[in-house]
Design a protein around this motif. Structure first.
Motif, PDB file in Angstrom:
ATOM      1  N   THR A  28     -30.468  -5.664  -1.479  1.00 50.79           N
ATOM      2  CA  THR A  28     -29.789  -6.568  -2.400  1.00 50.79           C
ATOM      3  C   THR A  28     -29.330  -7.823  -1.661  1.00 50.79           C
ATOM      4  O   THR A  28     -29.099  -7.821  -0.459  1.00 50.79           O
ATOM      5  N   LEU A  29     -29.192  -8.882  -2.442  1.00 52.92           N
ATOM      6  CA  LEU A  29     -28.717 -10.155  -1.928  1.00 52.92           C
ATOM      7  C   LEU A  29     -27.664 -10.661  -2.899  1.00 52.92           C
ATOM      8  O   LEU A  29     -27.923 -10.775  -4.094  1.00 52.92           O
ATOM      9  N   SER A  30     -26.466 -10.965  -2.383  1.00 56.91           N
ATOM     10  CA  SER A  30     -25.371 -11.398  -3.242  1.00 56.91           C
ATOM     11  C   SER A  30     -24.914 -12.800  -2.868  1.00 56.91           C
ATOM     12  O   SER A  30     -24.760 -13.119  -1.685  1.00 56.91           O
ATOM     13  N   ASN A  31     -24.719 -13.623  -3.879  1.00 54.86           N
ATOM     14  CA  ASN A  31     -24.178 -14.964  -3.698  1.00 54.86           C
ATOM     15  C   ASN A  31     -22.692 -14.923  -4.027  1.00 54.86           C
ATOM     16  O   ASN A  31     -22.316 -14.812  -5.191  1.00 54.86           O
ATOM     17  N   PRO A  32     -21.804 -15.033  -3.046  1.00 56.14           N
ATOM     18  CA  PRO A  32     -20.374 -14.949  -3.309  1.00 56.14           C
ATOM     19  C   PRO A  32     -19.768 -16.243  -3.841  1.00 56.14           C
ATOM     20  O   PRO A  32     -18.574 -16.274  -4.152  1.00 56.14           O
ATOM     21  N   ILE A  35     -21.633 -21.353  -7.128  1.00 54.05           N
ATOM     22  CA  ILE A  35     -22.608 -22.444  -7.154  1.00 54.05           C
ATOM     23  C   ILE A  35     -24.007 -21.857  -7.033  1.00 54.05           C
ATOM     24  O   ILE A  35     -24.204 -20.808  -6.432  1.00 54.05           O
ATOM     25  N   SER A  36     -24.957 -22.548  -7.625  1.00 53.91           N
ATOM     26  CA  SER A  36     -26.348 -22.110  -7.528  1.00 53.91           C
ATOM     27  C   SER A  36     -26.900 -22.468  -6.153  1.00 53.91           C
ATOM     28  O   SER A  36     -26.582 -23.518  -5.589  1.00 53.91           O
ATOM     29  N   ARG A  37     -27.733 -21.592  -5.607  1.00 53.43           N
ATOM     30  CA  ARG A  37     -28.334 -21.824  -4.290  1.00 53.43           C
ATOM     31  C   ARG A  37     -29.846 -21.823  -4.468  1.00 53.43           C
ATOM     32  O   ARG A  37     -30.465 -20.787  -4.703  1.00 53.43           O
ATOM     33  N   GLU A  38     -30.418 -23.019  -4.354  1.00 50.78           N
ATOM     34  CA  GLU A  38     -31.828 -23.204  -4.641  1.00 50.78           C
ATOM     35  C   GLU A  38     -32.647 -23.223  -3.349  1.00 50.78           C
ATOM     36  O   GLU A  38     -32.308 -23.906  -2.388  1.00 50.78           O
ATOM     37  N   ASP A  39     -33.741 -22.475  -3.355  1.00 54.06           N
ATOM     38  CA  ASP A  39     -34.709 -22.482  -2.256  1.00 54.06           C
ATOM     39  C   ASP A  39     -34.032 -22.285  -0.899  1.00 54.06           C
ATOM     40  O   ASP A  39     -34.324 -22.974   0.079  1.00 54.06           O
ATOM     41  N   GLU A  40     -33.122 -21.328  -0.837  1.00 59.00           N
ATOM     42  CA  GLU A  40     -32.421 -21.053   0.416  1.00 59.00           C
ATOM     43  C   GLU A  40     -33.238 -20.095   1.278  1.00 59.00           C
ATOM     44  O   GLU A  40     -33.952 -19.219   0.783  1.00 59.00           O
ATOM     45  N   ILE A  41     -33.110 -20.253   2.590  1.00 55.97           N
ATOM     46  CA  ILE A  41     -33.875 -19.433   3.524  1.00 55.97           C
ATOM     47  C   ILE A  41     -32.977 -18.327   4.058  1.00 55.97           C
ATOM     48  O   ILE A  41     -31.864 -18.575   4.527  1.00 55.97           O
ATOM     49  N   VAL A  42     -33.470 -17.106   3.973  1.00 57.54           N
ATOM     50  CA  VAL A  42     -32.731 -15.904   4.357  1.00 57.54           C
ATOM     51  C   VAL A  42     -33.504 -15.192   5.469  1.00 57.54           C
ATOM     52  O   VAL A  42     -34.733 -15.219   5.501  1.00 57.54           O
ATOM     53  N   THR A  43     -32.770 -14.546   6.369  1.00 61.95           N
ATOM     54  CA  THR A  43     -33.379 -13.875   7.511  1.00 61.95           C
ATOM     55  C   THR A  43     -33.209 -12.372   7.435  1.00 61.95           C
ATOM     56  O   THR A  43     -32.093 -11.872   7.236  1.00 61.95           O
ATOM     57  N   ILE A  44     -34.302 -11.642   7.608  1.00 67.89           N
ATOM     58  CA  ILE A  44     -34.274 -10.189   7.745  1.00 67.89           C
ATOM     59  C   ILE A  44     -34.629  -9.853   9.192  1.00 67.89           C
ATOM     60  O   ILE A  44     -35.744 -10.159   9.643  1.00 67.89           O
ATOM     61  N   PRO A  45     -33.727  -9.240   9.969  1.00 72.19           N
ATOM     62  CA  PRO A  45     -34.093  -8.823  11.324  1.00 72.19           C
ATOM     63  C   PRO A  45     -35.200  -7.777  11.293  1.00 72.19           C
ATOM     64  O   PRO A  45     -35.224  -6.894  10.422  1.00 72.19           O
ATOM     65  N   GLU A  98     -24.218 -14.306  -8.284  1.00 77.15           N
ATOM     66  CA  GLU A  98     -25.276 -13.395  -8.711  1.00 77.15           C
ATOM     67  C   GLU A  98     -25.666 -12.436  -7.589  1.00 77.15           C
ATOM     68  O   GLU A  98     -25.626 -12.780  -6.412  1.00 77.15           O
ATOM     69  N   THR A  99     -26.035 -11.207  -7.974  1.00 74.97           N
ATOM     70  CA  THR A  99     -26.597 -10.223  -7.052  1.00 74.97           C
ATOM     71  C   THR A  99     -27.983  -9.835  -7.542  1.00 74.97           C
ATOM     72  O   THR A  99     -28.146  -9.470  -8.709  1.00 74.97           O
ATOM     73  N   LEU A 100     -28.973  -9.948  -6.678  1.00 77.12           N
ATOM     74  CA  LEU A 100     -30.354  -9.620  -7.026  1.00 77.12           C
ATOM     75  C   LEU A 100     -30.888  -8.543  -6.100  1.00 77.12           C
ATOM     76  O   LEU A 100     -30.464  -8.428  -4.948  1.00 77.12           O
ATOM     77  N   THR A 101     -31.820  -7.766  -6.638  1.00 80.98           N
ATOM     78  CA  THR A 101     -32.486  -6.736  -5.834  1.00 80.98           C
ATOM     79  C   THR A 101     -33.893  -7.194  -5.488  1.00 80.98           C
ATOM     80  O   THR A 101     -34.629  -7.697  -6.349  1.00 80.98           O
ATOM     81  N   TYR A 102     -34.239  -7.045  -4.222  1.00 81.55           N
ATOM     82  CA  TYR A 102     -35.547  -7.445  -3.709  1.00 81.55           C
ATOM     83  C   TYR A 102     -36.264  -6.239  -3.133  1.00 81.55           C
ATOM     84  O   TYR A 102     -35.658  -5.214  -2.805  1.00 81.55           O
ATOM     85  N   ILE A 103     -37.583  -6.384  -3.000  1.00 84.05           N
ATOM     86  CA  ILE A 103     -38.419  -5.362  -2.371  1.00 84.05           C
ATOM     87  C   ILE A 103     -39.153  -6.001  -1.206  1.00 84.05           C
ATOM     88  O   ILE A 103     -39.793  -7.051  -1.370  1.00 84.05           O
ATOM     89  N   VAL A 104     -39.069  -5.396  -0.045  1.00 80.69           N
ATOM     90  CA  VAL A 104     -39.888  -5.830   1.086  1.00 80.69           C
ATOM     91  C   VAL A 104     -40.984  -4.778   1.254  1.00 80.69           C
ATOM     92  O   VAL A 104     -40.721  -3.582   1.295  1.00 80.69           O
ATOM     93  N   GLU A 105     -42.235  -5.234   1.300  1.00 79.35           N
ATOM     94  CA  GLU A 105     -43.349  -4.294   1.319  1.00 79.35           C
ATOM     95  C   GLU A 105     -44.577  -4.938   1.951  1.00 79.35           C
ATOM     96  O   GLU A 105     -44.643  -6.157   2.155  1.00 79.35           O
ATOM     97  N   ILE A 389     -26.437 -12.541   2.643  1.00 83.34           N
ATOM     98  CA  ILE A 389     -26.676 -11.452   3.589  1.00 83.34           C
ATOM     99  C   ILE A 389     -27.384 -10.304   2.897  1.00 83.34           C
ATOM    100  O   ILE A 389     -26.807  -9.641   2.037  1.00 83.34           O
ATOM    101  N   PRO A 390     -28.652 -10.042   3.245  1.00 82.57           N
ATOM    102  CA  PRO A 390     -29.325  -8.869   2.659  1.00 82.57           C
ATOM    103  C   PRO A 390     -28.628  -7.569   3.061  1.00 82.57           C
ATOM    104  O   PRO A 390     -28.186  -7.431   4.191  1.00 82.57           O
ATOM    105  N   LYS A 391     -28.538  -6.667   2.123  1.00 78.45           N
ATOM    106  CA  LYS A 391     -27.927  -5.362   2.392  1.00 78.45           C
ATOM    107  C   LYS A 391     -28.900  -4.256   1.998  1.00 78.45           C
ATOM    108  O   LYS A 391     -29.318  -4.160   0.847  1.00 78.45           O
ATOM    109  N   PHE A 392     -29.277  -3.478   2.990  1.00 80.44           N
ATOM    110  CA  PHE A 392     -30.178  -2.350   2.781  1.00 80.44           C
ATOM    111  C   PHE A 392     -29.365  -1.078   2.604  1.00 80.44           C
ATOM    112  O   PHE A 392     -28.283  -0.919   3.189  1.00 80.44           O
TER     113      PHE A 392
END
Length: 394
Positions: A28-32, A35-45, A98-105, A389-392
């Motif tokens: 999951t990824l949550s925006n605290p 404000i809207s966050r457009e085309d933001e870059i997120v890092t997964i270790p 907003e909080t969204l759920t993503y899939i890494v595959e 911050i992605p949360k697994f």
């Protein structure tokens, strides 16, 4: 206080995972922020998706929203250049609170992975006095390297940064340097893509650094060596190493790790300093040129800007620094050539300090007034303080 979520220390913010079989992993990824966050870059270790990488290779790994089939733009990065990828970048948009759920595959058909028309870029430029230049779809910079065989007597200002003002989204660095090699001064002429009107001289330019001690600025010479770490659709990273230099009796060794993300108007500068004596500060500066512009700063939020006329247009420049490490800022004006600056004073922690520097050129069409530029900077600092911050699941 800004939360440092760039690639080099991000992994401590994530949960570690271990799976016997690796097919896909949700997070999951949550925006605290409100404000809207457009085309933001997120890092997964890479640590968090180690089994997927081991089974399929990171080149096949991609990310998508749980409720969508199309994949998001990604970029693997080997931050320490040891041959193993350390993180996977992806680009996404997320609404206020907003909080969204993503899939890494793994993606077996690589044609399904999106290809960006935009990109970041950086490279060492030996053909032009050993510059190092970098850009994204919004801005471009260069720093001056050592002397070259073509210009054996050339002495460029040490440690300063020069801005290439571009107004197109595609890369221009290679083209501009090629044109300038064919006709000296070509990149000082705007033919529709932008140009280089930014006068650096002996100043700090836009984001150059030094150490201030007893009413004097001490600076390095030009960088001694460079190392390109990443060039890709989402982020470019490189390092510059400087020869030891003197700061009022202190011997300073310095390395800058610089990165620039797609879509950003600010480049990230991570300074690593070592000294045989305590260092009083690290100062980032913006030249005030002919002093016709306006300085403004918001120390509480951590942004400082200069809005000035530039030829027949206007240029907004800025430095952003974590308020927790800022000790002072000055609108420093003098009659001495190239020495009037907006100075931001920072306190290195464990011999390291990070800040951002960048610009908005009115002719590029993104930010046309000082107020619009300030709003961008204010929003940028809010995002730094509340990162995505992605949360697994454990």
């Amino acid at each position: 206080m800004f939360k440092q979520v760039q690639p080099y220390i991000l992994s401590v913010l994530f949960f570690s995972l271990s799976f016997k079989t690796a097919v896909s992993q949700p997070f999951t990824l949550s925006n605290p922020l409100n404000i809207s966050r457009e085309d933001e870059i997120v890092t997964i270790p890479a640590l968090n998706i180690a089994d997927l990488i081991k089974k399929h290779g990171i080149e096949k790994i991609s990310v998508r929203l749980q409720k969508q089939q199309q994949y998001l733009l990604t970029q693997p990065v080997d931050t320490d250049m040891d041959g193993d990828y350390d993180e996977l970048l992806f680009q996404t948009s997320i609404g206020p609170n907003e909080t969204l759920t993503y899939i890494v595959e793994a993606v077996q058909d690589l044609s399904l992975k999106p290809v960006s028309k935009l990109s970041t870029f950086s490279r060492f430029v030996p053909e032009r006095s050993n510059d190092y230049a970098w850009e994204n779809d919004r801005i471009a910079f260069r720093v001056y390297g050592g002397q070259s065989a073509q210009n054996p007597t050339r002495k460029s200002p040490g440690g300063s940064m020069d801005a290439f003002l571009k107004r197109v989204s595609y890369p221009v660095i290679n083209k501009w340097y090629k044109n300038n090699a064919e006709k000296e001064g070509a990149y000082h002429i705007d033919t529709g893509e932008g140009h280089d009107p930014y006068q650096v001289g002996d100043s700090r330019g836009l984001g150059g650094t030094g150490i201030w001690d007893k009413d004097s600025m001490y600076v390095s010479s030009n960088f001694l060596s460079s190392k390109t770490i990443a060039v890709g659709p989402l982020r470019t990273i490189f390092e510059l190493t400087f020869a030891p230099w003197d700061a009022n009796g202190r011997t300073i060794t310095e390395t800058k790790r610089i990165s620039l993300d797609l879509g950003s108007h600010l480049t990230r500068i991570e300074e690593h300093l070592k000294s045989d004596q305590p260092v009083p500060n690290l100062v980032a500066g913006i030249t005030l040129h002919d002093q016709r512009g306006e300085v403004k700063g918001n120390r509480q939020e951590g942004w400082f800007r200069y809005w000035e006329p530039m030829d027949d247009s206007w240029l907004g420049s800025a430095i952003v620094m974590d308020p927790a490490v800022i000790s002072d800022f000055k609108d420093y004006r003098t009659s001495a050539k190239d020495q009037s600056h907006l100075f931001v004073f920072g306190k290195p922690v464990d011999n390291k300090i990070t800040f951002y520097a960048g610009y908005a050129w009115q002719k590029s069409g993104h930010y046309k007034t000082a107020a619009e530029w300030e709003n961008y900077l204010s929003t940028f600092t809010k995002k730094l303080g509340s990162p995505l911050i992605p949360k697994f699941k454990k």
